[in-house]
Design a protein around this motif. Structure first.
Motif, short mmCIF file in Angstrom:
data_model
loop_
_atom_site.label_atom_id
_atom_site.label_comp_id
_atom_site.label_asym_id
_atom_site.label_seq_id
_atom_site.Cartn_x
_atom_site.Cartn_y
_atom_site.Cartn_z
N ILE A 180 0.84 -1.20 0.00
CA ILE A 180 0.00 0.00 0.00
C ILE A 180 0.87 1.25 0.00
CG2 ILE A 180 -1.66 1.34 1.35
CD1 ILE A 180 -2.84 -1.34 2.29
N LYS A 181 1.98 1.19 0.72
CA LYS A 181 2.92 2.31 0.74
C LYS A 181 3.46 2.58 -0.65
CE LYS A 181 7.24 3.82 2.94
NZ LYS A 181 8.31 3.43 3.91
N ARG A 182 3.81 1.51 -1.38
CA ARG A 182 4.30 1.67 -2.75
C ARG A 182 3.21 2.21 -3.67
NH1 ARG A 182 8.22 -2.63 -1.73
NH2 ARG A 182 6.64 -4.27 -1.81
N LEU A 183 1.99 1.74 -3.46
CA LEU A 183 0.86 2.23 -4.26
C LEU A 183 0.66 3.73 -4.06
CD1 LEU A 183 -1.65 1.79 -6.03
CD2 LEU A 183 -2.91 1.20 -3.94
N ARG A 184 0.73 4.19 -2.81
CA ARG A 184 0.55 5.62 -2.53
C ARG A 184 1.67 6.43 -3.16
NH1 ARG A 184 -0.82 6.58 3.74
NH2 ARG A 184 -1.35 8.62 2.87
N ALA A 185 2.88 5.88 -3.19
CA ALA A 185 3.99 6.59 -3.82
C ALA A 185 3.76 6.73 -5.32
CB ALA A 185 5.31 5.86 -3.55
N MET A 186 3.23 5.68 -5.96
CA MET A 186 2.95 5.75 -7.40
C MET A 186 1.86 6.76 -7.70
SD MET A 186 3.30 1.82 -8.82
CE MET A 186 2.30 1.05 -7.56
N VAL A 187 0.82 6.78 -6.88
CA VAL A 187 -0.27 7.75 -7.07
C VAL A 187 0.27 9.17 -6.91
CG1 VAL A 187 -2.43 8.62 -6.09
CG2 VAL A 187 -2.10 6.16 -6.39
N SER A 188 1.12 9.35 -5.92
CA SER A 188 1.71 10.67 -5.68
C SER A 188 2.56 11.13 -6.86
CB SER A 188 2.55 10.64 -4.40
OG SER A 188 3.18 11.88 -4.17
N GLU A 189 3.32 10.21 -7.46
CA GLU A 189 4.18 10.56 -8.59
C GLU A 189 3.36 10.93 -9.81
OE1 GLU A 189 7.12 11.50 -11.07
OE2 GLU A 189 7.21 11.26 -8.89
N VAL A 190 2.23 10.24 -10.04
CA VAL A 190 1.36 10.60 -11.15
C VAL A 190 0.83 12.02 -10.96
CG1 VAL A 190 -0.82 10.09 -12.32
CG2 VAL A 190 0.71 8.23 -11.68
N GLY A 191 0.41 12.35 -9.75
CA GLY A 191 -0.06 13.70 -9.46
C GLY A 191 1.02 14.75 -9.67
N ALA A 192 2.25 14.42 -9.25
CA ALA A 192 3.35 15.36 -9.44
C ALA A 192 3.67 15.55 -10.92
CB ALA A 192 4.59 14.85 -8.70
N SER A 193 3.56 14.49 -11.71
CA SER A 193 3.81 14.60 -13.15
C SER A 193 2.78 15.50 -13.81
CB SER A 193 3.79 13.21 -13.79
OG SER A 193 4.85 12.41 -13.31
N LEU A 194 1.54 15.35 -13.43
CA LEU A 194 0.49 16.22 -13.97
C LEU A 194 0.75 17.68 -13.60
CD1 LEU A 194 -2.73 14.14 -13.23
CD2 LEU A 194 -1.90 14.82 -15.49
N GLN A 195 1.19 17.90 -12.37
CA GLN A 195 1.46 19.26 -11.93
C GLN A 195 2.61 19.87 -12.71
OE1 GLN A 195 -0.34 21.10 -9.70
NE2 GLN A 195 0.96 22.77 -10.44
N ARG A 196 3.64 19.06 -13.01
CA ARG A 196 4.77 19.58 -13.79
C ARG A 196 4.34 19.97 -15.20
NH1 ARG A 196 7.66 15.48 -10.89
NH2 ARG A 196 7.32 13.96 -12.56
N VAL A 197 3.46 19.17 -15.80
CA VAL A 197 3.00 19.49 -17.16
C VAL A 197 2.19 20.78 -17.16
CG1 VAL A 197 1.49 18.74 -19.04
CG2 VAL A 197 3.05 17.12 -17.98
N THR A 198 1.22 20.91 -16.25
CA THR A 198 0.41 22.12 -16.22
C THR A 198 1.25 23.35 -15.89
OG1 THR A 198 -0.21 21.59 -13.93
CG2 THR A 198 -1.73 20.91 -15.65
N SER A 199 2.24 23.18 -15.01
CA SER A 199 3.13 24.32 -14.69
C SER A 199 3.97 24.72 -15.89
CB SER A 199 4.03 23.95 -13.51
OG SER A 199 3.29 23.71 -12.34
N SER A 200 4.41 23.73 -16.68
CA SER A 200 5.22 24.03 -17.85
C SER A 200 4.45 24.82 -18.89
CB SER A 200 5.73 22.72 -18.48
OG SER A 200 6.61 22.05 -17.60
N LEU A 201 3.15 24.62 -18.96
CA LEU A 201 2.34 25.31 -19.95
C LEU A 201 1.86 26.67 -19.49
CD1 LEU A 201 0.20 22.29 -21.20
CD2 LEU A 201 1.82 23.60 -22.57
#
Length: 238
Positions: free
Chosen positions: A60-81
């Motif tokens: 579950i800890k690994r799952l939460r880390a993966m979910v967090s990374e997906v959210g961070a990736s989305l944030q990086r894309v929107t910030s870049s634009l």
């Protein structure tokens, strides 16, 4: 089917979408996906509370880390634009370059030894958002290390010229065939896993928000890509 209906149903391969519409779409998509990711995060947190087996808690800890990374990736894309938002302050040019140099050494620890720095800035001062401008210049180094780098050192020069800060990166490149005419003005043109052709576009936006200029040219004789950033000194920027 009538000829007009058949024509209207034919896909148009040349359809164009304006960049503001692309930005609006990505922001909305990111917002919608983050809502789902937040729900997944809450659910996984609940599962972590009721899980008994240590192995399950670890998964579950690994799952939460993966979910967090997906959210961070989305944030990086929107910030870049998005348009850069600057908090300007007076900053010594030499101090800024030294901070940048240390950041490069940290972020690119395996490659930083292959960079030669020449800094001649005296006591010149810039009017900049240090964190934002540093991130824009860091992307130039990331591109240098990521895309078709040739053998040899990367030369970096920082100097003042007619009350302007001139920052030049010379990187060895063989068989370079891209046009540099619209350097940083063509987002989403080249993509790879985790990279969407937005970094250079973001760098240009940050530099131009500082009243600066970004340009690049390829020196065929020296087999080098030369990227130049020009910024006004604090006195010119006022």
């Amino acid at each position: 089917m009538s000829p007009s209906a058949e024509t209207n149903s034919t896909p148009n391969p040349d359809i164009q979408v304006s960049m503001p519409d692309v930005v609006k779409f990505v922001r909305q998509l990111g917002h919608d996906l983050r809502n789902n990711l937040n729900a997944a995060e809450l659910q996984s947190a609940y599962l972590a509370e009721i899980a008994v087996a240590p192995e399950m808690r670890e998964e579950i800890k690994r799952l939460r880390a993966m979910v967090s990374e997906v959210g961070a990736s989305l944030q990086r894309v929107t910030s870049s634009l998005g348009a850069p938002r600057l908090t300007l302050m007076s900053y010594g040019a030499a101090d800024f370059v030294e901070d940048l140099r240390q950041k490069v050494a940290t972020d690119f620890s395996n490659e930083s030894a292959k960079i030669e720095w020449s800094v001649q800035l005296g006591d010149a001062t810039l009017e900049v958002d240090p964190q934002s401008l540093q991130s824009g210049l860091i992307e130039l180094f990331a591109n240098a290390f990521r895309h078709g780098r040739g053998e040899g050192v990367i030369s970096v020069e920082a100097r003042m010229e007619k009350e302007r800060f001139v920052f030049t990166i010379r990187e060895p490149k063989r068989n370079f065939e891209r046009s540099t005419e619209n350097w940083g003005r063509e987002p989403l043109r080249t993509m790879a896993q985790g990279h969407y052709g937005l970094g250079l576009h973001r760098s240009r936006a940050i530099i131009e928000a500082h009243q600066g200029q970004l340009s690049a040219r390829y020196d065929k004789a020296a087999l080098s890509l030369i990227t130049t950033v020009v910024l006004p000194s604090a006195d010119l920027a006022k």
